[in-house]
Enzyme design. Structure first.
Site, PDB file in Angstrom:
ATOM      1  N   GLY A  47       0.874  -1.168   0.000  1.00  0.00           N
ATOM      2  CA  GLY A  47       0.000   0.000   0.000  1.00  0.00           C
ATOM      3  C   GLY A  47       0.907   1.211   0.000  1.00  0.00           C
ATOM      4  O   GLY A  47       1.959   1.199  -0.628  1.00  0.00           O
ATOM      5  N   GLU A  48       0.563   2.222   0.735  1.00  0.00           N
ATOM      6  CA  GLU A  48       1.413   3.405   0.850  1.00  0.00           C
ATOM      7  C   GLU A  48       1.967   3.427   2.270  1.00  0.00           C
ATOM      8  O   GLU A  48       1.222   3.613   3.230  1.00  0.00           O
ATOM      9  CB  GLU A  48       0.608   4.659   0.529  1.00  0.00           C
ATOM     10  CG  GLU A  48       1.425   5.789  -0.047  1.00  0.00           C
ATOM     11  CD  GLU A  48       2.504   6.303   0.898  1.00  0.00           C
ATOM     12  OE1 GLU A  48       3.687   6.288   0.509  1.00  0.00           O
ATOM     13  OE2 GLU A  48       2.172   6.701   2.024  1.00  0.00           O
ATOM     14  N   SER A  49       3.274   3.221   2.405  1.00  0.00           N
ATOM     15  CA  SER A  49       3.866   2.999   3.730  1.00  0.00           C
ATOM     16  C   SER A  49       3.707   4.187   4.674  1.00  0.00           C
ATOM     17  O   SER A  49       3.494   3.993   5.873  1.00  0.00           O
ATOM     18  CB  SER A  49       5.340   2.608   3.607  1.00  0.00           C
ATOM     19  OG  SER A  49       6.117   3.645   3.069  1.00  0.00           O
ATOM     20  N   CYS A  76       6.082  -5.448   0.293  1.00  0.00           N
ATOM     21  CA  CYS A  76       6.253  -4.109  -0.264  1.00  0.00           C
ATOM     22  C   CYS A  76       6.243  -3.056   0.840  1.00  0.00           C
ATOM     23  O   CYS A  76       7.214  -2.925   1.574  1.00  0.00           O
ATOM     24  CB  CYS A  76       5.227  -3.841  -1.361  1.00  0.00           C
ATOM     25  SG  CYS A  76       5.675  -2.429  -2.403  1.00  0.00           S
ATOM     26  N   ARG A 102      13.268   3.237  -0.434  1.00  0.00           N
ATOM     27  CA  ARG A 102      11.873   3.313  -0.879  1.00  0.00           C
ATOM     28  C   ARG A 102      11.818   3.554  -2.386  1.00  0.00           C
ATOM     29  O   ARG A 102      12.653   4.251  -2.934  1.00  0.00           O
ATOM     30  CB  ARG A 102      11.157   4.481  -0.179  1.00  0.00           C
ATOM     31  CG  ARG A 102      10.849   4.260   1.269  1.00  0.00           C
ATOM     32  CD  ARG A 102      10.346   5.554   1.928  1.00  0.00           C
ATOM     33  NE  ARG A 102       9.415   6.278   1.094  1.00  0.00           N
ATOM     34  CZ  ARG A 102       8.097   6.329   1.287  1.00  0.00           C
ATOM     35  NH1 ARG A 102       7.568   5.703   2.304  1.00  0.00           N
ATOM     36  NH2 ARG A 102       7.334   7.021   0.489  1.00  0.00           N
ATOM     37  N   ILE A 128       5.788  -3.143  -7.671  1.00  0.00           N
ATOM     38  CA  ILE A 128       5.048  -1.895  -7.879  1.00  0.00           C
ATOM     39  C   ILE A 128       5.642  -0.842  -6.952  1.00  0.00           C
ATOM     40  O   ILE A 128       5.498  -0.935  -5.735  1.00  0.00           O
ATOM     41  CB  ILE A 128       3.546  -2.075  -7.592  1.00  0.00           C
ATOM     42  CG1 ILE A 128       2.962  -3.173  -8.484  1.00  0.00           C
ATOM     43  CG2 ILE A 128       2.802  -0.747  -7.773  1.00  0.00           C
ATOM     44  CD1 ILE A 128       1.534  -3.551  -8.148  1.00  0.00           C
ATOM     45  N   ARG A 129       6.323   0.135  -7.529  1.00  0.00           N
ATOM     46  CA  ARG A 129       7.036   1.148  -6.724  1.00  0.00           C
ATOM     47  C   ARG A 129       7.778   0.462  -5.575  1.00  0.00           C
ATOM     48  O   ARG A 129       7.733   0.891  -4.425  1.00  0.00           O
ATOM     49  CB  ARG A 129       6.086   2.207  -6.177  1.00  0.00           C
ATOM     50  CG  ARG A 129       5.465   3.077  -7.220  1.00  0.00           C
ATOM     51  CD  ARG A 129       4.592   4.150  -6.637  1.00  0.00           C
ATOM     52  NE  ARG A 129       4.318   3.901  -5.221  1.00  0.00           N
ATOM     53  CZ  ARG A 129       3.647   4.689  -4.424  1.00  0.00           C
ATOM     54  NH1 ARG A 129       3.154   5.798  -4.888  1.00  0.00           N
ATOM     55  NH2 ARG A 129       3.436   4.398  -3.160  1.00  0.00           N
ATOM     56  N   HIS A 165       4.829  -8.116  -4.596  1.00  0.00           N
ATOM     57  CA  HIS A 165       3.426  -8.380  -4.246  1.00  0.00           C
ATOM     58  C   HIS A 165       3.045  -9.811  -4.628  1.00  0.00           C
ATOM     59  O   HIS A 165       2.554 -10.044  -5.735  1.00  0.00           O
ATOM     60  CB  HIS A 165       2.506  -7.401  -4.980  1.00  0.00           C
ATOM     61  CG  HIS A 165       2.564  -6.011  -4.464  1.00  0.00           C
ATOM     62  ND1 HIS A 165       1.700  -5.551  -3.499  1.00  0.00           N
ATOM     63  CD2 HIS A 165       3.395  -4.983  -4.765  1.00  0.00           C
ATOM     64  CE1 HIS A 165       1.988  -4.294  -3.228  1.00  0.00           C
ATOM     65  NE2 HIS A 165       3.020  -3.925  -3.976  1.00  0.00           N
ATOM     66  N   GLU A 167       0.569 -11.493  -3.736  1.00  0.00           N
ATOM     67  CA  GLU A 167      -0.885 -11.610  -3.857  1.00  0.00           C
ATOM     68  C   GLU A 167      -1.386 -11.275  -5.259  1.00  0.00           C
ATOM     69  O   GLU A 167      -2.551 -11.506  -5.575  1.00  0.00           O
ATOM     70  CB  GLU A 167      -1.577 -10.718  -2.812  1.00  0.00           C
ATOM     71  CG  GLU A 167      -1.564  -9.234  -3.099  1.00  0.00           C
ATOM     72  CD  GLU A 167      -0.278  -8.493  -2.750  1.00  0.00           C
ATOM     73  OE1 GLU A 167      -0.298  -7.246  -2.806  1.00  0.00           O
ATOM     74  OE2 GLU A 167       0.748  -9.131  -2.438  1.00  0.00           O
TER      75      GLU A 167
END
Length: 187
Positions: A47-49, A76, A102, A128-129, A165, A167
């Site tokens: 997600g967004e850490s 991630c 990051r 992803i990023r 990821h 998942e």
């Protein structure tokens, strides 16, 4: 059956729940600190850490998670949150003796998929990023996966962290099976 909690405050929650079911475990969405009761392991999703970290502070998760004596898988952003530092001021659990770069591969448009090794098996990894491990800070951190020499998977004690990821790919189940066999069922 083992009950695996998935921190459910932001990120890829449903996809992790589906994967947990595929390894014959019971997923439990963790929205409050009281939800941590009775779980055998915890997944901290991507997600967004920074957002997840701030929400963990707001909801009182930081100390509760730090005091858990159960296996933890960070994917991630979960890897970022488990680390000792990122070079950016943000709330972290600081449970894993590594620093993190990051968004090491660039922005969202630089996201990619690639075959990598994990536990002796090849897995189709979705980055992803994605972060990378910048520095390993203690001898008890073991490298699990690399991408072109960059560290993208580690373990330390009861913690496993990967920068991709699992998942989001069909064979990502390999990562969950590895976590289950080597952490959750390791008694």
């Amino acid at each position: 059956m083992k009950i695996i909690g998935i921190l459910g405050i932001q990120g890829d929650i449903e996809e992790h729940e589906d994967a947990v079911k595929k390894i014959n475990c019971i997923p439990k969405r963790i929205r409050t600190v009281n939800d941590l009761e009775g779980i055998d392991a915890l997944i901290i999703p991507g997600g967004e850490s920074t957002t997840i970290g701030k929400l963990m502070v707001s909801y009182g998760f930081i100390d509760k998670i730090r005091n858990l004596k159960i296996p933890i898988l960070g994917t991630c952003a979960g890897m970022v949150l488990l680390s000792k530092g990122t070079g950016k001021k943000q709330p972290l659990l600081e449970m894993l003796n590594v620093t993190i770069k990051r968004n090491a591969y660039g922005s969202q448009k630089d996201s990619f998929e690639k075959e990598i090794e994990l536990g002796g098996k090849t897995i189709h990894a979705v980055f992803i990023r994605a972060p990378q491990v910048g520095e390993i800070l203690s001898n008890d951190v073991e490298i699990l996966s690399k991408d072109d020499g960059n560290i993208v998977g580690v373990k330390q004690g009861n913690i496993m962290a990967i920068s991709f990821h699992p998942e989001l790919s069909d064979d990502g189940i390999i990562a969950y099976e590895y976590f289950l066999k080597n952490f959750v069922e390791k008694d």
